[in-house]
Design a protein around this motif. Structure first.
Motif, PDB file in Angstrom:
ATOM      1  N   THR A  27       0.837  -1.087  -0.045  1.00 38.92           N
ATOM      2  CA  THR A  27      -0.010   0.147   0.095  1.00 38.92           C
ATOM      3  C   THR A  27       0.819   1.157  -0.239  1.00 38.92           C
ATOM      4  O   THR A  27       0.489   2.132  -0.811  1.00 38.92           O
ATOM      5  CB  THR A  27      -0.959  -0.019   1.207  1.00 38.92           C
ATOM      6  OG1 THR A  27      -1.629  -1.077   1.286  1.00 38.92           O
ATOM      7  CG2 THR A  27      -1.839   1.068   1.105  1.00 38.92           C
ATOM      8  N   PHE A  43      -5.665   4.544  -3.321  1.00 40.01           N
ATOM      9  CA  PHE A  43      -5.455   2.873  -2.741  1.00 40.01           C
ATOM     10  C   PHE A  43      -5.478   2.861  -1.235  1.00 40.01           C
ATOM     11  O   PHE A  43      -5.480   3.976  -0.391  1.00 40.01           O
ATOM     12  CB  PHE A  43      -3.905   2.541  -2.843  1.00 40.01           C
ATOM     13  CG  PHE A  43      -3.430   2.158  -4.237  1.00 40.01           C
ATOM     14  CD1 PHE A  43      -3.887   1.246  -5.066  1.00 40.01           C
ATOM     15  CD2 PHE A  43      -2.607   3.325  -5.035  1.00 40.01           C
ATOM     16  CE1 PHE A  43      -3.387   0.832  -6.057  1.00 40.01           C
ATOM     17  CE2 PHE A  43      -2.579   3.373  -6.495  1.00 40.01           C
ATOM     18  CZ  PHE A  43      -2.644   1.949  -7.108  1.00 40.01           C
ATOM     19  N   ILE A  45      -6.292   0.308   2.337  1.00 36.42           N
ATOM     20  CA  ILE A  45      -5.754  -0.856   3.177  1.00 36.42           C
ATOM     21  C   ILE A  45      -6.890  -1.554   3.798  1.00 36.42           C
ATOM     22  O   ILE A  45      -7.671  -0.683   4.520  1.00 36.42           O
ATOM     23  CB  ILE A  45      -4.653  -0.377   3.789  1.00 36.42           C
ATOM     24  CG1 ILE A  45      -3.794  -1.823   4.062  1.00 36.42           C
ATOM     25  CG2 ILE A  45      -4.980   0.554   4.758  1.00 36.42           C
ATOM     26  CD1 ILE A  45      -2.432  -1.396   4.567  1.00 36.42           C
ATOM     27  N   THR A  71      -8.299  -1.597  -3.078  1.00 39.16           N
ATOM     28  CA  THR A  71      -8.085  -1.967  -1.523  1.00 39.16           C
ATOM     29  C   THR A  71      -6.709  -2.908  -1.577  1.00 39.16           C
ATOM     30  O   THR A  71      -6.950  -4.271  -2.335  1.00 39.16           O
ATOM     31  CB  THR A  71      -8.996  -2.322  -0.938  1.00 39.16           C
ATOM     32  OG1 THR A  71     -10.014  -1.027  -0.950  1.00 39.16           O
ATOM     33  CG2 THR A  71      -8.931  -2.629   0.620  1.00 39.16           C
TER      34      THR A  71
END
Length: 526
Positions: A27, A43, A45, A71
């Motif tokens: 990430t 992005f 997480i 994700t």
């Protein structure tokens, strides 16, 4: 990562990593790509150690059809949680099980669209003197094997009913007492042991657990002879974490004398090695109550230990990997890949440097169309890498031998066994065979191969293994003397005797290990 960055742009995707640490690193890297490209961060997480608010933020964003976010996650988004319509899933390296592959692929392609799963397999370029086992593209073979087993055989891992679920036994015992109040020991035993999952748990096992819980104040005995939850037990069952029976990632502080080195998850037993702070350390002691690992520094390279492997890779998967590596067409031309002069230049199969030069000389003339037809889902680079791996494996003799001589008194064993059969074999060699073979310098890359030095030739190695494997093996003998192998969430509340028994009888696959050893001994000694 640039490949994932480019192919997630303008799409709603999931990127699966196999560990929490990898999830965080990926990430962070993908967000750096956004910053470098002057793009807004797209992005998110999601993993089990994040706070609820962080996880809910990712889940809410993924449900919004107007957003094209990606994700990065572990198995937490593998099933169950609604995250809306997904276009594509990426898998970093390979998952551990066919069932995980199917669950992850199944998150995409809903609402009429086909499922779409992209494997991104990473591999470091080998150094010039790298030994043969380290040059095998293990993750690529694992990814191909998982897909191949399902596509061709419709095979999925069968459920494992051989575990001794003592951790769950604690959870259910405390749950029944919390909900039902005071019970006589006989009534409690009837309620608990009637559950089908505890069919391998004996009355003696439950009695041992209850005696330990009385000593540690997790339960108390009333004046009437009944059992109720004790003060220590109240603290456990009143936590919201009690309702989840799955293991959490508990961090252990790693110390050398008074110096704190960092933290790790799932520490190995004393005597095993860990890598942290750029160095290699040997574990001296693990304090599970205070979550501290004491160690001292050594030179060398760290092997994997069983705590590093969060998935149980089945032996069927390893066997298919072997078949993919060794049984495919290795060339479309009729002349041999190596001539006599080449073979003389590469006598030592442990020296990949010479082999790499030879393979590169011939590789451009080798057609990869056969491998492409065999596995049509492989892209060009993966097809070429498989082709080269097959040439290297053929030259090293991996199609005929699983014990490779690396030069001098160095050897490598590639048993093609699943995680817990491999772990049993590793302990079998160290505990039962090491003294007779003068085996030392043992390093493992579980569950793929193990390297060691020994003062024995090939014939003596197999003869010693045959003699030891034909003896009756008490599984408890394969637990190290000072080891208390905490494996599940509530193991820390169990008596050490049950923890060791659960690991020895329920985790180590001794029967699978013995079957493979005796088969290999027959093959090599007859």
């Amino acid at each position: 990562f640039k490949y994932i960055f480019d192919h997630t742009r303008g799409r709603k995707c999931l990127v699966f990593a196999n560990s929490r640490e990898e999830c965080e690193a990926v990430t962070s890297t993908l967000r750096q790509y956004c910053e470098a490209a002057h793009e807004p961060d797209r992005f998110l997480i999601h993993h089990g150690n994040l706070s609820v608010s962080f996880r809910e933020t990712a889940e809410t964003a993924m449900k919004d059809d107007s957003r094209f976010d990606t994700t990065v996650t572990t198995s937490t988004l593998e099933l169950g949680i609604d995250i809306g319509k997904l276009e594509r899933a990426f898998q970093l390296d390979a998952p551990f099980m066919v069932s995980s592959f199917l669950q992850r692929m199944g998150r995409t392609g809903r609402r009429g669209a086909p499922s779409e799963m992209w494997f991104v397999v990473r591999e470091e370029h080998p150094e010039s003197r790298t030994m043969i086992p380290e040059t095998v593209p293990w993750k690529l073979l694992q990814a191909i094997a998982l897909v191949d087993l399902y596509v061709k055989d419709k095979w999925v891992e069968p459920p494992n009913f051989e575990r001794l679920p003592y951790s769950l036994l604690y959870h259910q015992t405390m749950s029944i007492l919390a909900s039902g109040g005071e019970m006589l020991p006989r009534e409690l035993a009837e309620r608990v042991l009637s559950l089908n999952y505890f069919k391998r748990v004996s009355k003696e096992d439950l009695k041992l657990l209850l005696m330990h819980l009385l000593e540690t104040d997790h339960i108390q005995k009333t004046e009437r002879g009944g059992i109720i939850v004790g003060l220590a037990g109240e603290r456990v069952i009143n936590s919201y974490k009690f309702y989840a029976v799955f293991q959490e990632n508990i961090e252990y502080n790693v110390k050398c004398d008074s110096q704190e080195l960092g933290t790790i998850v799932a520490p190995p037993p004393p005597g095993e090695k860990i890598a942290i702070a750029g160095c290699v350390w040997v574990v001296e002691e693990v304090d599970h109550k205070r979550h501290i690992v004491f160690c001292h520094q050594i030179k060398g390279k760290v092997p994997a230990y069983f705590g590093d492997c969060p998935g149980d890779i089945n032996t069927v998967v390893l066997e298919r990997m072997h078949r993919i590596l060794c049984e495919g067409e290795i060339a479309s031309r009729t002349e041999p890949l190596l001539d006599v002069g080449d073979a003389e230049r590469a006598k030592d199969i442990g020296d990949i440097h010479v082999q790499a030069e030879i393979l590169e000389e011939h590789f451009e003339t080798v057609n990869s169309e056969d491998a492409k037809k065999e596995f049509p889902y492989l892209m060009k680079n993966a097809t070429a890498r498989l082709k080269m791996a097959r040439h290297s494996a053929k030259f090293a003799g991996l199609d005929k031998e699983c014990l490779l001589h690396l030069g001098g008194n160095m050897w490598a064993l590639l048993p093609w066994l699943g995680s817990y059969s491999f772990l049993a074999l590793e302990r079998f060699l160290k505990i039962k065979c090491a003294q007779r073979l003068n085996l030392r310098g043992f390093d493992s890359a579980r569950p793929y191969y193990m390297q060691f030095t020994m003062d024995a030739d090939r014939k003596k190695f197999w003869q010693v293994l045959k003699e030891e494997a034909e003896k009756e093996i008490d599984p408890m003998e394969l637990v190290y003397p000072k080891e208390v192998p905490y494996f599940d969430k509530y193991d820390e509340y169990l008596p050490q005797e049950l923890v060791k028994k659960g690991f020895a009888y329920g985790v180590l696959d001794i029967s699978g290990m013995k079957k493979r050893i005796l088969g290999l001994c027959k093959q090599n000694l007859d």
